[in-house]
Design a protein around this motif. Structure first.
Motif, PDB file in Angstrom:
ATOM      1  N   ASN A   1     -89.905  42.501  72.034  1.00  0.00           N
ATOM      2  CA  ASN A   1     -91.073  43.396  72.109  1.00  0.00           C
ATOM      3  C   ASN A   1     -92.290  42.863  71.362  1.00  0.00           C
ATOM      4  OD1 ASN A   1     -89.697  45.401  73.648  1.00  0.00           O
ATOM      5  ND2 ASN A   1     -88.783  46.202  71.768  1.00  0.00           N
TER       6      ASN A   1
ATOM      7  N   GLU B   1     -92.300  49.932  63.141  1.00  0.00           N
ATOM      8  CA  GLU B   1     -92.586  49.532  64.516  1.00  0.00           C
ATOM      9  C   GLU B   1     -93.653  50.431  65.097  1.00  0.00           C
ATOM     10  OE1 GLU B   1     -89.144  49.974  66.930  1.00  0.00           O
ATOM     11  OE2 GLU B   1     -89.008  52.140  66.649  1.00  0.00           O
TER      12      GLU B   1
ATOM     13  N   ILE C   1     -94.898  53.139  67.474  1.00  0.00           N
ATOM     14  CA  ILE C   1     -94.261  54.235  68.202  1.00  0.00           C
ATOM     15  C   ILE C   1     -95.221  54.934  69.175  1.00  0.00           C
ATOM     16  CG2 ILE C   1     -92.596  54.650  66.358  1.00  0.00           C
ATOM     17  CD1 ILE C   1     -94.316  57.128  65.596  1.00  0.00           C
TER      18      ILE C   1
ATOM     19  N   SER D   1     -94.081  53.973  62.681  1.00  0.00           N
ATOM     20  CA  SER D   1     -93.028  54.963  62.494  1.00  0.00           C
ATOM     21  C   SER D   1     -93.139  55.672  61.150  1.00  0.00           C
ATOM     22  CB  SER D   1     -91.644  54.316  62.628  1.00  0.00           C
ATOM     23  OG  SER D   1     -91.448  53.317  61.640  1.00  0.00           O
TER      24      SER D   1
ATOM     25  N   GLY E   1     -92.546  49.894  70.449  1.00  0.00           N
ATOM     26  CA  GLY E   1     -91.363  49.120  70.070  1.00  0.00           C
ATOM     27  C   GLY E   1     -91.683  47.774  69.470  1.00  0.00           C
ATOM     28  N   THR E   2     -92.963  47.350  69.503  1.00  0.00           N
ATOM     29  CA  THR E   2     -93.328  46.098  68.841  1.00  0.00           C
ATOM     30  C   THR E   2     -92.969  46.171  67.365  1.00  0.00           C
ATOM     31  OG1 THR E   2     -95.100  45.533  70.397  1.00  0.00           O
ATOM     32  CG2 THR E   2     -95.270  44.613  68.187  1.00  0.00           C
ATOM     33  N   GLN E   3     -92.306  45.136  66.885  1.00  0.00           N
ATOM     34  CA  GLN E   3     -91.886  45.088  65.484  1.00  0.00           C
ATOM     35  C   GLN E   3     -93.103  44.894  64.564  1.00  0.00           C
ATOM     36  OE1 GLN E   3     -88.323  42.367  64.948  1.00  0.00           O
ATOM     37  NE2 GLN E   3     -88.986  41.742  67.003  1.00  0.00           N
TER      38      GLN E   3
END
Length: 217
Positions: free
Chosen positions: A85, A127, A129, A170, A211-213
């Motif tokens: 991601n 991440e 969201i 998050s 979802g990208t870290q």
């Protein structure tokens, strides 16, 4: 509770924000120790405080040019086990944001604003969201208790502290977002969030997904 469309309250809010911004430029030490919305001493983000929801507050002695030696390309592998991601690394020391795409075909390096003090700084893994183009802003319940005359809502536009795009993390109340005030970039100037030039947050917005870290160090 006031009506969010009340023009008198909105004017009062904007004029007080501008005044606080001017005070920050004249007396950076004072500006650093104050919440730009409440006018109270900064007490961290407990109790519902919204990071980086305010006008400029920075220390003129912390010149962004001091970061040139550390503003360099990074390799993702020391920080992430994979690039699923995509991945964002925010280096608070060099005040830089690094982005790698999942297939490693895209790497971006952007200057940022960072929190003004250690008690407002959060590090670790999170991440994306939520992604918002043209974000709006609303004060938290705690802010409304302290300042009931403030508007309940600031629409998207040049008066909004989140700039043109925002990425929700998050961690509650934390964002990576743009700013209409370019003086903040490269400085300790936020209440917790990470700020980018509007041109750069637009690029990052287009590259990232839910979802990208994200890792802040």
């Amino acid at each position: 509770m006031i009506n969010k469309t009340n023009p008198v309250s909105r004017r009062r809010f904007l004029s007080s924000s501008v005044a606080l911004g001017a005070a920050g430029l004249a007396a950076p030490a004072l500006a650093q120790s104050m919440d730009p919305y409440t006018g109270q001493a900064l007490q961290g983000t407990g109790g519902g405080a919204t990071p980086d929801a305010g006008m400029v507050q920075f220390d003129n002695t912390q010149d962004s040019r001091r970061n040139i030696s550390s503003f360099r390309m990074q390799d993702w592998q020391p920080y992430f086990s994979n690039l699923t991601n995509g991945a964002i690394l925010v280096d608070l020391t060099s005040r830089a944001l690094h982005y790698w795409s999942e297939d490693q075909s895209v790497y971006k390096l952007f200057p940022t604003s960072v929190p003004v003090s250690a008690d407002l700084t959060r590090t670790g893994r999170t991440e994306i969201i939520k992604k918002v183009k043209g974000p709006t802003w609303s004060p938290t319940p705690e802010m409304k208790k302290r300042n009931p005359e403030w508007p309940d809502f600031v629409p998207a536009g040049p008066d909004n502290p989140l700039g043109t795009h925002a990425l929700w993390l998050s961690w509650q109340y934390y964002r990576i977002h743009g700013t209409h005030d370019t003086r903040k970039i490269g400085r300790k100037s936020s209440n917790g969030c990470i700020g980018l030039y509007n041109e750069h947050i637009q690029q990052l917005y287009d590259l990232t997904t839910v979802g990208t870290q994200v890792l802040l160090i």
